[in-house]
Structures are given as structure tokens and as C-alpha cells.
Write an enzyme that holds these catalytic residues in place. Structure first.
Site: not given
Ligand code: GUN
Length: 308
Positions: A62, A106, A129
Site C-alpha cells: 500500500k 490494517q 477503507d
Molecule cells: N486486511 C485485509 N484486507 C484489508 C483491507 O482491505 N483493509 C484493512 N484495513 N485491513 C485489511
């Protein structure tokens, strides 16, 4: 963007998520460059608590994608024993930081932290998100102009739209079956399909006779997290299949370290399904790459909106 669709030997269109994601990232980078000339550099903060190896990999990619798009990118890595209060204090600090337009915490978080409480602390306008109840609500009332939409369903919809366009079919009026009812994928995916005027069914682990529910679908979105649960012969001839699952299972033989090999498979039996489907996403290389590019797209959107 015709190059995101490749015809396989079985005649199905294979939807290339890597190519689609690269095209979205390209657009986002162009949009960011324009915004920067007007004085706003999109800023993304990613927060990781603990040392979960899969989360470390996701967070790193990311940050990399954010830099590729020309964003201001910060990562906060906190020890696993971080208290809920300290994590919430960090989120509040990021909420107040004008250089940050997008905040991502996350998941999963360590067990002693109430994830929902943390997610609800993120300012809805910075919730890239799309997990905050305000954003879920805006999506539910069909207000995509104000909502930030969860990345995986938003990316899945783009792949679906490309396939349907290539097949010359509208999504409107189609029977769409979403298998899985999570807040992260299943429910927002169903909302997006409904907004496209599909007739939407959400199936899940308690659905009776799942095979016959899937068999009537023109569009199948699989997001159950069970390896190859959706069998090839459940797919209606000519259906479009979007496989959101990413499951690591035992492979064949040993790797260079002498350990048993593993491989990634989706929630759909790909080899069986591609014989019936008109178009299908592979795993890996389908929906997976779309999640990160949609996160960048949401960050750009949040930065643009901050300007009014
Ligand atoms: N963990 C796995 N996929 C995601 C996601 O799309 N967003 C977040 N914040 N955590 C994750």
C-alpha cells in the site's frame, strides 16, 4: 481497456486484474499530479499494529503504491501490545492532520483491541477503507457522491463492468448472486450491484441448496473464504464470475527450502468454472490487485473532496 480481457482455450474471457489495476493507478497518478499543481498533495496514513507477516506485506505494498501515485505516504508501525487508547489517540491525531486525507488501520487488530471502535474513530471523510458506518450508510442509500466505497467490492465492480461491456450485456436486470455476507465485501458488493439495477441475492453459510442458487445467477461474486467451494458445474452457461477469495492451500512437491509447497486458490473451482463461464477472474491476478488501486483511488477522492 480491451487488453484486460484474454480469451482462454475454453473460450471464456479471463479478466486480468493486474492490467486493470495498472490502468486505474495510472489514472490516479494523473489525477494526483493535477491536484498537486492546485496545492494539495493527497496523503495516506497506514497504521499497522503487531507483526502479522501477511499484514506487513499488504501494508508495504500500500505504501509503495501511494508513492508510485505521487502521494504523501506515512506508515505507523506500533508494537502488538499497543493499548486501545493509544491507537485511538493516534487515529484522532491523523483525523486532525491536514496533510492526511486517507487513514487505513490494517486488520486484523490484536485481540485486546475493539476493531469496530477503532474503525468508528476514523473520520468518515478520511475512511478510505469505507468501513465506517457513515460510509456503509451512504452506500446503502445510493449516495456514491459522498460515500467512500470499500476497495475490494469497488474493484470487483470495475472488473465486472469491463467484462459485461465486452460481452455487450447490461448489468441492469441480471440475476446477481453474492456468496458471502461480510461487511467488508459481501454486503457492500450487494449494494453496488443493486445500484447497478441487478436483482441481487446474498447467499451465505446457512443458505439452503447453494448450488441451485448459484446455478440461476448471470453474475456470481464469490466472497466466502472457503477454497474452491463454488463448483464448476454450479455455473450457469455464459455467467460472469468474480472470485474474491484468496486462500493459501497445500501445493504439490517441495520448495527450494525443502518445505511443502503452497499455492493460492480462489473460492471458485477455476478449472471447472471456466468451462461454463463467459468471463471469470483468476486467482491470483484477478480481484486481488484491484484492492490496492481502489485504495489509492479513494485517497485521491478524499483529497479532492477536502478541497470542496
Ligand atoms: N486486511 C485485509 N484486507 C484489508 C483491507 O482491505 N483493509 C484493512 N484495513 N485491513 C485489511
Amino acid at each position: 481497456m480491451a487488453d484486460i480481457l484474454v480469451t482462454s482455450e475454453s473460450g471464456a474471457l479471463i479478466i486480468d486484474g493486474k492490467a486493470a489495476s495498472a490502468a486505474v493507478l495510472d489514472e490516479v497518478a494523473k489525477g494526483a499530479a493535477e491536484l498537486i499543481t492546485s496545492g494539495i498533495r493527497p496523503g495516506l496514513a497506514v497504521v499497522l499494529v503487531g507483526e502479522d507477516p501477511a499484514s506487513q506485506v499488504y501494508v508495504k505494498s500500500k505504501g509503495k503504491a501511494a508513492e508510485t501515485c505521487g502521494f504523501h505516504s506515512v506508515q505507523h508501525t506500533l508494537p502488538v501490545e499497543t493499548s486501545q487508547a493509544d491507537l485511538i489517540a493516534l487515529v484522532q491525531k491523523l483525523n486532525a492532520d491536514p496533510a492526511i486525507h486517507g487513514i487505513l488501520v490494517q486488520l486484523p487488530l490484536p485481540k485486546h483491541i475493539d476493531s469496530q471502535l477503532v474503525l468508528e474513530t476514523i473520520a468518515p471523510a478520511k475512511d478510505v477503507d469505507g468501513f465506517h458506518p457513515v460510509n456503509a450508510g451512504l452506500l446503502a442509500i445510493g449516495d456514491r457522491k459522498r460515500a467512500l466505497v470499500p476497495c475490494t467490492p469497488a474493484g470487483s465492480l470495475i472488473l465486472l463492468q469491463k467484462a459485461m461491456e465486452a460481452l455487450g450485456r447490461p448489468i441492469a436486470g441480471c440475476d446477481a448472486v453474492v456468496v458471502g455476507r461480510s461487511n467488508i465485501v459481501g454486503k457492500p458488493m450487494a449494494q453496488l450491484l443493486l445500484a447497478e439495477s441487478a436483482t441481487v441475492t446474498i447467499a451465505h453459510s446457512r443458505t439452503q441448496d447453494l448450488a441451485s442458487v448459484v446455478k440461476r445467477a448471470d453474475i456470481v461474486v464469490a466472497a466466502v473464504g472457503i477454497p474452491e467451494m463454488i463448483k464448476g458445474d454450479w455455473i450457469k452457461p455464459g455467467a460472469v464470475v468474480i472470485d474474491v477469495g484468496i486462500n493459501r492451500v497445500a501445493g504439490e512437491g517441495l520448495n527450494a527450502k525443502g518445505e511443502p509447497k503452497t499455492k493460492l486458490v480462489g473460492d471458485v473451482d477455476f478449472a471447472g468454472a471456466e468451462k461454463h463461464a463467459a468471463a471469470i477472474t483468476p486467482v491470483p491476478g484477478g480481484v486481488g490487485p484491484m484492492t490496492i488501486c481502489m485504495l489509492m483511488s479513494n485517497t485521491l477522492t478524499a483529497a479532492r473532496r477536502s478541497k470542496g
